[in-house]
Motif scaffolding. Structure first.
Motif, PDB file in Angstrom:
ATOM      1  N   GLN A   1      51.387  90.661   5.808  1.00 30.17           N
ATOM      2  CA  GLN A   1      52.546  91.204   6.493  1.00 30.17           C
ATOM      3  C   GLN A   1      52.226  91.455   7.958  1.00 30.17           C
ATOM      4  O   GLN A   1      51.129  91.863   8.313  1.00 30.17           O
ATOM      5  N   GLY A   2      53.198  91.193   8.812  1.00 30.69           N
ATOM      6  CA  GLY A   2      52.999  91.402  10.236  1.00 30.69           C
ATOM      7  C   GLY A   2      52.163  90.326  10.886  1.00 30.69           C
ATOM      8  O   GLY A   2      51.698  90.489  12.001  1.00 30.69           O
ATOM      9  N   GLY A   3      51.924  89.215  10.163  1.00 34.29           N
ATOM     10  CA  GLY A   3      51.138  88.122  10.741  1.00 34.29           C
ATOM     11  C   GLY A   3      49.650  88.328  10.634  1.00 34.29           C
ATOM     12  O   GLY A   3      48.870  87.571  11.183  1.00 34.29           O
ATOM     13  N   ALA A   4      49.210  89.370   9.909  1.00 37.57           N
ATOM     14  CA  ALA A   4      47.783  89.632   9.783  1.00 37.57           C
ATOM     15  C   ALA A   4      47.166  88.677   8.770  1.00 37.57           C
ATOM     16  O   ALA A   4      47.811  88.222   7.841  1.00 37.57           O
ATOM     17  N   GLY A   5      45.882  88.413   8.938  1.00 41.50           N
ATOM     18  CA  GLY A   5      45.161  87.573   7.999  1.00 41.50           C
ATOM     19  C   GLY A   5      45.191  86.114   8.411  1.00 41.50           C
ATOM     20  O   GLY A   5      45.897  85.720   9.326  1.00 41.50           O
ATOM     21  N   PRO A   6      44.397  85.288   7.696  1.00 47.08           N
ATOM     22  CA  PRO A   6      44.324  83.872   8.022  1.00 47.08           C
ATOM     23  C   PRO A   6      45.648  83.166   7.774  1.00 47.08           C
ATOM     24  O   PRO A   6      46.533  83.672   7.091  1.00 47.08           O
ATOM     25  N   ALA A   7      45.749  81.959   8.322  1.00 45.24           N
ATOM     26  CA  ALA A   7      46.937  81.139   8.087  1.00 45.24           C
ATOM     27  C   ALA A   7      47.084  80.858   6.600  1.00 45.24           C
ATOM     28  O   ALA A   7      46.108  80.816   5.853  1.00 45.24           O
ATOM     29  N   PHE A   8      48.322  80.691   6.142  1.00 49.64           N
ATOM     30  CA  PHE A   8      48.683  80.356   4.767  1.00 49.64           C
ATOM     31  C   PHE A   8      48.582  81.526   3.799  1.00 49.64           C
ATOM     32  O   PHE A   8      48.953  81.384   2.646  1.00 49.64           O
ATOM     33  N   ILE A   9      48.078  82.688   4.235  1.00 52.31           N
ATOM     34  CA  ILE A   9      47.825  83.761   3.276  1.00 52.31           C
ATOM     35  C   ILE A   9      49.115  84.278   2.663  1.00 52.31           C
ATOM     36  O   ILE A   9      49.127  84.741   1.515  1.00 52.31           O
ATOM     37  N   SER A  10      50.219  84.207   3.390  1.00 48.68           N
ATOM     38  CA  SER A  10      51.489  84.706   2.858  1.00 48.68           C
ATOM     39  C   SER A  10      52.028  83.822   1.736  1.00 48.68           C
ATOM     40  O   SER A  10      52.924  84.242   0.991  1.00 48.68           O
ATOM     41  N   GLN A  11      51.504  82.598   1.595  1.00 46.98           N
ATOM     42  CA  GLN A  11      51.994  81.680   0.570  1.00 46.98           C
ATOM     43  C   GLN A  11      51.089  81.613  -0.650  1.00 46.98           C
ATOM     44  O   GLN A  11      51.407  80.890  -1.603  1.00 46.98           O
TER      45      GLN A  11
ATOM     46  N   LEU B   1      39.463  78.202   3.683  1.00 43.35           N
ATOM     47  CA  LEU B   1      38.881  77.332   4.707  1.00 43.35           C
ATOM     48  C   LEU B   1      39.189  77.857   6.102  1.00 43.35           C
ATOM     49  O   LEU B   1      38.331  77.818   6.999  1.00 43.35           O
ATOM     50  N   ALA B   2      40.421  78.355   6.299  1.00 48.31           N
ATOM     51  CA  ALA B   2      40.774  78.929   7.598  1.00 48.31           C
ATOM     52  C   ALA B   2      39.975  80.190   7.884  1.00 48.31           C
ATOM     53  O   ALA B   2      39.665  80.493   9.040  1.00 48.31           O
ATOM     54  N   ALA B   3      39.624  80.935   6.827  1.00 53.97           N
ATOM     55  CA  ALA B   3      38.867  82.175   7.009  1.00 53.97           C
ATOM     56  C   ALA B   3      37.391  81.921   7.271  1.00 53.97           C
ATOM     57  O   ALA B   3      36.733  82.660   8.017  1.00 53.97           O
ATOM     58  N   THR B   4      36.839  80.861   6.666  1.00 54.58           N
ATOM     59  CA  THR B   4      35.400  80.597   6.798  1.00 54.58           C
ATOM     60  C   THR B   4      35.056  79.678   7.958  1.00 54.58           C
ATOM     61  O   THR B   4      33.923  79.693   8.441  1.00 54.58           O
ATOM     62  N   LEU B   5      36.012  78.850   8.397  1.00 51.82           N
ATOM     63  CA  LEU B   5      35.696  77.869   9.436  1.00 51.82           C
ATOM     64  C   LEU B   5      35.307  78.484  10.779  1.00 51.82           C
ATOM     65  O   LEU B   5      34.393  77.980  11.437  1.00 51.82           O
ATOM     66  N   PRO B   6      35.947  79.568  11.222  1.00 53.11           N
ATOM     67  CA  PRO B   6      35.547  80.098  12.531  1.00 53.11           C
ATOM     68  C   PRO B   6      34.105  80.589  12.600  1.00 53.11           C
ATOM     69  O   PRO B   6      33.499  80.553  13.665  1.00 53.11           O
TER      70      PRO B   6
END
Length: 298
Positions: free
Chosen positions: A72-82, A95-100
Motif C-alpha cells: 500500500q502506498g507504493g511501498a515494497g518491490p514492484a509487482f508486490i501488490s499483485q 527477483l526485483a527485491a534481490t537484484l539491486p
C-alpha cells in the motif's frame, strides 16, 4: 613421514584440476564448477537467496490476511501488490527485491574470490601448468562465475515459485499492459525474466574477475567488488548524475519488467544487454591483460 606424505592437499588438488585440459577442454571447467559449488560459502549464499522469497511471501501473507493490500502506498518491490492474486508474481517480486543488492553481491563474492582466492591459498601456480595456460584458466574462471549467476537466479525463482504456489493461488497472468495470458505462457515469461536477470549480472562478474587479478587476497577482492557495486548503486540514484547513469552497470537492471508487457518493450532490455556486454568486454580484456602478465609467486 615420507616426503610424498608431506605435500599439502591443496596443491595436490590443484594439480589434479590443472590436468583436465590434457584430456578434454571441458575437464577444467567441470572441475572448476564442482569446486565452486562444493564450497560452504557458495552454499550459504544460495541458501540466503532461497530464503528471501520465503520471507517476502510470509510477509505479504501476514499483511493481507486481514483483507489489506500488500504494498500500500507504493511501498515494497514492484509487482508486490499483485502477489495475493497470483503466486507467480512472487517470482517477479523476489527477483526485483534481490537484484539491486543480494544477487550482485553474491556474484561479486564468487567473482572476486575466483583468482585472488587461489593466490591466497597458494594453489594458483599449480593451476598454471603449461597445458592449461593463463588465458584458458581465466576463461574457465569467468565461465564458472557465469554458471553461478544462472544458478543464483534460478534459486531465487524456484524458491519464489514454490512459496507462491503454497501461499497464494495460481492461474492466468494479467500482464502490466492489462493483457491476460495463460498460466503456461506466464511460466515461459517467468523463465525469460530469470534469463534477463542472469544476463544483467554479466557485468558484475567481469568487474569482479578483474579486481580478483589485482590482488592476492580473496577477502580484499571480494570487499572491493562489493564496494564498487554499492558505489555504482548510489551514483545511479542522484538525478544530477543523469549524464553518466546510462553507463553504470546497474542502471537498466529492472528493465526485465518490460518482458511482462504485450507487446514486449525491447528498448531498455537491449540497452541493458549491450551495456553488460560492454562491461564484459572491457573488464574481461583488462583482467586478461593483467593476469597474463602477472608474476605468480604464491
Amino acid at each position: 613421514m615420507s616426503q610424498a606424505e608431506a605435500v599439502p592437499a591443496a596443491p595436490a588438488a590443484a594439480e589434479r584440476r590443472a590436468a583436465g585440459p590434457l584430456r578434454a577442454p571441458l575437464s577444467l571447467f567441470r572441475s572448476e564448477v564442482t569446486t565452486v559449488f562444493r564450497r560452504w560459502r557458495t552454499l550459504a549464499l544460495l541458501g540466503v537467496l532461497a530464503a528471501v522469497p520465503v520471507l517476502v511471501g510470509i510477509a505479504v501473507k501476514i499483511e493481507t490476511q486481514d483483507g489489506g493490500s500488500a504494498g500500500q502506498g507504493g511501498a515494497g518491490p514492484a509487482f508486490i501488490s499483485q502477489v495475493t492474486n497470483n503466486g507467480l508474481f512472487l517470482v517477479f517480486t523476489s527477483l526485483a527485491a534481490t537484484l539491486p543488492f543480494f544477487l550482485p553481491m553474491a556474484v561479486g563474492v564468487i567473482a572476486g574470490d575466483s583468482v585472488a582466492g587461489e593466490a591466497s591459498a597458494g594453489t594458483l601456480r599449480y593451476l598454471l601448468v603449461a597445458p592449461a595456460g593463463r588465458t584458458r584458466l581465466l576463461l574457465v574462471k569467468y565461465a564458472a562465475t557465469l554458471t553461478f549467476c544462472c544458478a543464483a537466479t534460478l534459486t531465487v525463482a524456484a524458491s519464489a515459485l514454490a512459496v507462491g504456489a503454497v501461499l497464494f493461488p495460481l492461474g492466468d497472468v494479467t500482464l502490466i499492459s492489462g493483457v491476460t495470458v495463460s498460466f503456461g505462457e506466464g511460466l515461459l515469461r517467468t523463465l525469460a525474466v530469470a534469463g534477463a536477470v542472469a544476463l544483467s549480472l554479466v557485468g558484475v562478474a567481469a568487474l569482479g574477475l578483474f579486481v580478483s587479478t589485482l590482488t592476492g587476497s580473496g577477502i580484499a577482492a571480494m570487499a572491493t567488488t562489493v564496494g564498487l557495486l554499492i558505489t555504482a548503486q548510489i551514483l545511479d540514484q542522484f538525478p544530477q548524475l543523469h549524464a553518466i547513469q546510462p553507463y553504470l552497470f546497474p542502471h537498466y537492471w529492472l528493465s526485465f519488467a518490460d518482458l511482462l508487457r504485450a507487446p514486449v518493450y525491447w528498448d531498455q532490455l537491449l540497452d541493458n544487454f549491450g551495456l553488460q556486454a560492454l562491461y564484459a568486454a572491457v573488464f574481461g580484456s583488462a583482467a586478461w591483460a593483467r593476469f597474463t602478465t602477472k608474476d605468480i609467486t604464491a
